[in-house]
Design an enzyme around this catalytic site. Structure first.
Site, PDB file in Angstrom:
ATOM      1  N   GLU A  33       1.594   1.912  -3.453  1.00 27.77           N
ATOM      2  CA  GLU A  33       0.323   2.283  -4.118  1.00 27.77           C
ATOM      3  C   GLU A  33      -0.023   3.736  -3.843  1.00 27.77           C
ATOM      4  O   GLU A  33      -0.509   4.445  -4.718  1.00 27.77           O
ATOM      5  CB  GLU A  33      -0.786   1.327  -3.681  1.00 27.77           C
ATOM      6  CG  GLU A  33      -0.581  -0.067  -4.266  1.00 27.77           C
ATOM      7  CD  GLU A  33      -1.520  -1.110  -3.691  1.00 27.77           C
ATOM      8  OE1 GLU A  33      -1.567  -1.242  -2.450  1.00 27.77           O
ATOM      9  OE2 GLU A  33      -2.192  -1.796  -4.471  1.00 27.77           O
ATOM     10  N   GLY A  51       0.829  -1.215   0.000  1.00 31.56           N
ATOM     11  CA  GLY A  51       0.000   0.000   0.000  1.00 31.56           C
ATOM     12  C   GLY A  51       0.855   1.252   0.000  1.00 31.56           C
ATOM     13  O   GLY A  51       0.432   2.298  -0.497  1.00 31.56           O
TER      14      GLY A  51
HETATM   15  N1  T1G Z   1       1.739  -4.201   9.015  1.00 33.23           N
HETATM   16  C1  T1G Z   1       1.841  -4.381  10.342  1.00 33.23           C
HETATM   17  N2  T1G Z   1       3.011  -4.544  11.014  1.00 33.23           N
HETATM   18  C2  T1G Z   1       4.133  -4.555  10.261  1.00 33.23           C
HETATM   19  C3  T1G Z   1       4.116  -4.383   8.856  1.00 33.23           C
HETATM   20  C4  T1G Z   1       2.844  -4.205   8.228  1.00 33.23           C
HETATM   21  N3  T1G Z   1       2.723  -4.015   6.928  1.00 33.23           N
HETATM   22  N4  T1G Z   1       5.403  -4.451   8.418  1.00 33.23           N
HETATM   23  C5  T1G Z   1       6.173  -4.642   9.493  1.00 33.23           C
HETATM   24  N5  T1G Z   1       5.427  -4.710  10.602  1.00 33.23           N
HETATM   25  C6  T1G Z   1       5.915  -4.871  11.966  1.00 33.23           C
HETATM   26  C7  T1G Z   1       6.665  -6.186  12.174  1.00 33.23           C
HETATM   27  O1  T1G Z   1       5.748  -7.216  12.489  1.00 33.23           O
HETATM   28  C8  T1G Z   1       7.573  -5.835  13.335  1.00 33.23           C
HETATM   29  O2  T1G Z   1       6.749  -5.861  14.502  1.00 33.23           O
HETATM   30  C9  T1G Z   1       7.919  -4.370  13.076  1.00 33.23           C
HETATM   31  O3  T1G Z   1       6.892  -3.867  12.211  1.00 33.23           O
HETATM   32  C10 T1G Z   1       9.239  -4.190  12.415  1.00 33.23           C
HETATM   33  O4  T1G Z   1       9.212  -5.030  11.242  1.00 33.23           O
HETATM   34  C11 T1G Z   1      -3.327  -2.626   0.233  1.00 33.23           C
HETATM   35  C12 T1G Z   1      -2.927  -4.983   1.410  1.00 33.23           C
HETATM   36  C13 T1G Z   1       8.807  -2.552   6.118  1.00 33.23           C
HETATM   37  C14 T1G Z   1      10.870  -3.614   5.133  1.00 33.23           C
HETATM   38  O5  T1G Z   1       4.484  -6.895   2.992  1.00 33.23           O
HETATM   39  O6  T1G Z   1       8.844  -5.914   4.639  1.00 33.23           O
HETATM   40  O7  T1G Z   1       0.024  -3.318   1.710  1.00 33.23           O
HETATM   41  O8  T1G Z   1       8.110  -7.540  15.808  1.00 33.23           O
HETATM   42  O9  T1G Z   1      11.320  -6.308  11.766  1.00 33.23           O
HETATM   43  O10 T1G Z   1      13.453  -5.116   9.291  1.00 33.23           O
HETATM   44  O11 T1G Z   1      -2.058  -3.584  -1.463  1.00 33.23           O
HETATM   45  O12 T1G Z   1       8.752  -4.844   7.939  1.00 33.23           O
HETATM   46  O13 T1G Z   1       8.420  -5.078  16.184  1.00 33.23           O
HETATM   47  O14 T1G Z   1       6.269  -6.224  16.896  1.00 33.23           O
HETATM   48  O15 T1G Z   1      10.332  -6.311   9.423  1.00 33.23           O
HETATM   49  O16 T1G Z   1      12.984  -2.602   9.493  1.00 33.23           O
HETATM   50  C15 T1G Z   1       2.475  -5.178   2.219  1.00 33.23           C
HETATM   51  C16 T1G Z   1       6.069  -5.959   5.209  1.00 33.23           C
HETATM   52  C17 T1G Z   1       1.392  -5.308   3.233  1.00 33.23           C
HETATM   53  C18 T1G Z   1       5.884  -5.214   3.899  1.00 33.23           C
HETATM   54  C19 T1G Z   1      10.765  -3.026   7.552  1.00 33.23           C
HETATM   55  N6  T1G Z   1       3.718  -4.803   2.875  1.00 33.23           N
HETATM   56  N7  T1G Z   1       7.111  -5.392   6.032  1.00 33.23           N
HETATM   57  O17 T1G Z   1      11.728  -4.022   7.870  1.00 33.23           O
HETATM   58  O18 T1G Z   1      11.367  -4.216  10.373  1.00 33.23           O
HETATM   59  S1  T1G Z   1      -0.140  -5.758   2.480  1.00 33.23           S
HETATM   60  C20 T1G Z   1       4.640  -5.733   3.218  1.00 33.23           C
HETATM   61  C21 T1G Z   1       8.430  -5.450   5.682  1.00 33.23           C
HETATM   62  C22 T1G Z   1      -0.576  -4.355   1.599  1.00 33.23           C
HETATM   63  C23 T1G Z   1      -2.015  -3.256  -0.095  1.00 33.23           C
HETATM   64  C24 T1G Z   1      -1.750  -4.520   0.667  1.00 33.23           C
HETATM   65  C25 T1G Z   1       9.397  -4.903   6.689  1.00 33.23           C
HETATM   66  C26 T1G Z   1       9.949  -3.519   6.344  1.00 33.23           C
HETATM   67  P1  T1G Z   1       7.424  -6.196  15.939  1.00 33.23           P
HETATM   68  P2  T1G Z   1      10.606  -5.585  10.682  1.00 33.23           P
HETATM   69  P3  T1G Z   1      12.488  -3.968   9.270  1.00 33.23           P
END
Ligand code: T1G
Length: 653
Positions: free
Chosen positions: A111, A108
């Site tokens: 997006e 997102g």
């Molecule tokens: N939502 C909720 N929590 C998230 C999150 C997210 N998208 N991404 C990370 N966290 C939490 C994670 O669980 C951890 O929590 C903390 O943040 C640090 O994460 C509409 C529907 C951004 C590159 O797939 O790739 O968008 O353990 O250790 O190494 O089309 O997090 O501290 O409690 O990974 O610095 C699409 C997922 C979602 C990206 C940062 N986005 N995240 O890396 O930290 S679906 C993703 C990552 C979507 C749309 C659709 C990585 C990061 P805690 P971390 P990091």
């Protein structure tokens, strides 16, 4: 710069000579939570109606632009405004909106940026639509806007793989318009000011460049073959390749597809894995425990495993001192390590400067004394207890008292090794999976006397090595190999009960394993398990069901693929069902008076999954594994368990 306006708890704005700079501040990754969406919508409405605002810049606080939708909100009732509606407001705003991408713009997050009229990024930002890795597709315009910006083939590659693009590639593809060499936000403000009064490029209104059908066919075919039955990649292909239709139609199809997939079992499994990976390094009792500083790592034994560990350590920035038994063995090890670095160089994973720097941080020796400067020494020598004990006792006399000793043993008892050293509290297990410079999984073994800060150091080093650490207690085979032995045993029971190796392998591949168990067994070779079974024979419980089929194969010289025959025959290297093996299995059944019956694919899958889950339960009860999701991570990352099924513990729930 005027005072700050708060549009919501996580969204604020400041005016810079007519440019409204909107900052999203929703730790830890600026996920587009309900509050972020509401604040963004309010900021846009303010920009739209306020005469003092000529243009808008959107940026993130901290090191992330927007890490995506808030995955933690999935499964809960969606709060208005939805992300697509906020994104539509951005795109259709009369005034220019510029995305100042200060860090990861994922899902997102990208997006939102795609709906802006201009995208400028910092040199360290990263962009991507990784939704397929969560079992879903982009749900806020990604499958429709990205192809409009960069064409269908490039969009297909990014969306169906979920991979990340760095700024240079993003610029080349046209995802971003500029990379700011200095301060990002002032550069974005200047761009915004420059766009005032000009006609705005609305991504959604762009035409999709025509794509060559044959090329699309080829790219789609590769994606579907890799998907191995997963739904999301296939849906991503369908949505992106049909982006030529009117935007509203494509967006509606994308949204309904996203909502369906989001509520699927496959997406729940992949979300489980996502959070499990971030949970595994959190160990009760280690809060506030400082890891010891590690700069130089010693590696004893520079064979396949040791050289892989050395490459991983060099890649993570450590200095490495490799030790082997003789000067020529050490030199051979050095050549092996350099060879792997050269492969990274030629594949582009490493540039010339990086290659030279890593080479410069490597030294090898045949003398224990040269390991004196090491902060951590990892042994990957022959898996024999006396060899390892002797080595650690020698190292006790060489390394500093605060240095740590780690054993890479797969099957020996690290407590026995530790007990033979002068300082057992500094001994830990670090069980790498081969090839160690590729496989992410690392079982960090908490021995009976391992000090808390030594365990914390093991976890910190694992993270720096970009490994996926899972803490395990001491048991034969730790988590992974103990579960592997359990389901291999169940598979051999199934052979006696009436199934055949190729039927069991087919059932596992149908479930999502890249390769069946007996095919893997043949590839690894049967002799190691045979030697272990012979070692255990004297103490084996006679009441316990024991299957002799594997022993019979080994006694007949059928030691696996390298021997040309194992569970299968390999005429000209091709794995083939061998009637001789079927005959051996039938004789084993007759010897035990078993009347064989046939098994369906589902029955085989259920028996194997139950065997894995039962062993997992036992590991939890014994305190060897800390949580079910750790067991899932081990089986997915070390044994080919399909991630989109969540792991053996998730799958049984
Ligand atoms: N939502 C909720 N929590 C998230 C999150 C997210 N998208 N991404 C990370 N966290 C939490 C994670 O669980 C951890 O929590 C903390 O943040 C640090 O994460 C509409 C529907 C951004 C590159 O797939 O790739 O968008 O353990 O250790 O190494 O089309 O997090 O501290 O409690 O990974 O610095 C699409 C997922 C979602 C990206 C940062 N986005 N995240 O890396 O930290 S679906 C993703 C990552 C979507 C749309 C659709 C990585 C990061 P805690 P971390 P990091």
């Amino acid at each position: 710069m005027s005072e700050t306006t708060s549009f919501s708890a996580t969204v604020s704005g400041t005016i810079d000579n007519g440019i409204l700079v909107v900052t999203l501040d929703n730790a830890p990754v600026n996920a587009t939570s309900g509050d972020v969406r509401a604040g963004l919508e309010k900021a846009l409405s303010h920009a739209e109606s306020s005469a003092s605002v000529d243009a808008v810049v959107i940026t993130g606080a901290g090191k992330t632009f927007i890490g995506g939708a808030d995955i933690k909100e999935f499964g809960k009732p969606a709060l208005d405004p939805t992300l697509p509606s906020v994104i539509e407001k951005i795109e259709n705003l009369e005034k220019p909106v510029v995305a100042a991408i200060n860090g990861a713009a994922l899902g997102g997050g990208l997006e939102v940026a795609l709906a802006c009229h201009y995208r400028i990024s910092s040199p360290t930002a990263q962009v991507g639509l990784p939704e397929v890795k969560l079992g879903i597709v982009p749900g806020a315009g990604g499958t429709q806007r990205l192809p409009r910006l960069i064409g269908i083939p490039a969009a297909l590659d990014l969306i169906a793989s979920g991979r990340i693009a760095k700024p240079d590639e993003a610029l080349k593809l046209g995802i971003i318009d500029q990379i700011a060499q200095n301060d990002l936000v002032p550069a974005a403000v200047a761009v915004a000011r420059n766009l005032v009064g000009k006609s705005l490029r609305r991504t959604g209104a762009l035409d999709v460049a025509p794509a060559d059908a044959a090329e699309l066919e080829k790219i789609s075919g590769k994606i579907l073959a890799k998907a191995r039955g997963q739904k999301a990649p296939a849906e991503a292909v369908r949505l992106v390749t049909s982006a030529t239709r009117p935007l509203a139609e494509g967006l509606a199809d994308e949204r309904s597809t996203f909502l369906t997939l989001r509520d699927s079992r496959e997406a729940a499994a992949l979300r489980h894995v996502f959070f499990a990976e971030r949970e595994s390094s959190k160990v009760d009792g280690l809060e506030g425990v400082e890891p010891r500083p590690v700069k130089t790592i010693g590696i004893c034994g520079l064979g396949l495993m040791g050289s892989g560990i050395a490459v991983a350590a060099l890649g993570a920035g450590y200095a490495v001192i490799g030790l082997d038994q003789t000067a020529e063995a050490a030199e051979k090890g050095r050549e092996r390590i350099i060879g792997l670095l050269e492969r990274n160089l030629s594949s582009g994973r490493l540039d010339q400067a990086g290659f030279e720097a890593q080479k410069a941080r490597l030294s090898v020796t045949a003398s224990d004394a040269d390991l004196a400067p090491c902060d951590l020494v990892i042994e990957a020598v022959f898996d024999d207890l006396n060899v390892k004990i002797d080595l650690f006792q020698r190292l006790d006399r060489v390394i500093r008292p605060e240095a740590i000793l780690a054993t890479n043993t797969s099957y020996l008892n690290p407590d026995e090794i530790a007990a033979a050293t002068a300082h057992p509290e500094r001994v830990i297990g670090m069980h790498f999976f081969s090839p160690a410079h590729v496989m992410r999984l690392l079982e960090v073994v908490r021995c009976a006397r391992t000090a808390p800060d030594v365990l914390a150091t093991g976890l910190a080093v694992a993270k720096k090595l970009r490994k996926l650490p899972v803490v395990t207690g001491v048991t034969e085979g730790f988590i992974g190999n103990r579960i592997f032995s359990a389901y291999r045993r169940e598979a051999e029971f199934l052979l006696e009960d009436g199934a055949l190796p190729h039927e069991i392998d087919a059932a596992l591949e149908n479930y999502g394993f890249p390769m069946g168990l007996f095919a893997v067994y043949d590839m690894a070779g049967l002799e190691i398990a045979w030697a272990r079974r012979k070692r255990q024979a004297a103490t084996r419980d006679p009441a316990e069901r024991y299957v002799e089929i594997a022993d019979t194969l080994c006694e007949a010289g059928r030691l696996g693929q390298k021997a040309g025959r194992g569970w299968y025959a390999y005429p000209d290297g091709k794995r083939t069902v061998d009637p001789e093996v079927t005959a051996i299995i039938e004789a084993a059944r007759a010897k035990k008076g078993i009347t064989p019956r046939s098994f369906s694919t589902e029955e085989i899958q259920q028996r194997m999954l139950q065997a894995m889950a039962a062993e997992g339960e036992a590991l939890l009860k014994e305190g060897i594994a800390a949580r079910p999701s750790d067991i899932d991570l081990v089986m997915i990352n070390g044994y080919g368990f399909p991630a989109h099924k969540g792991g053996p513990m998730f799958a049984r729930s």
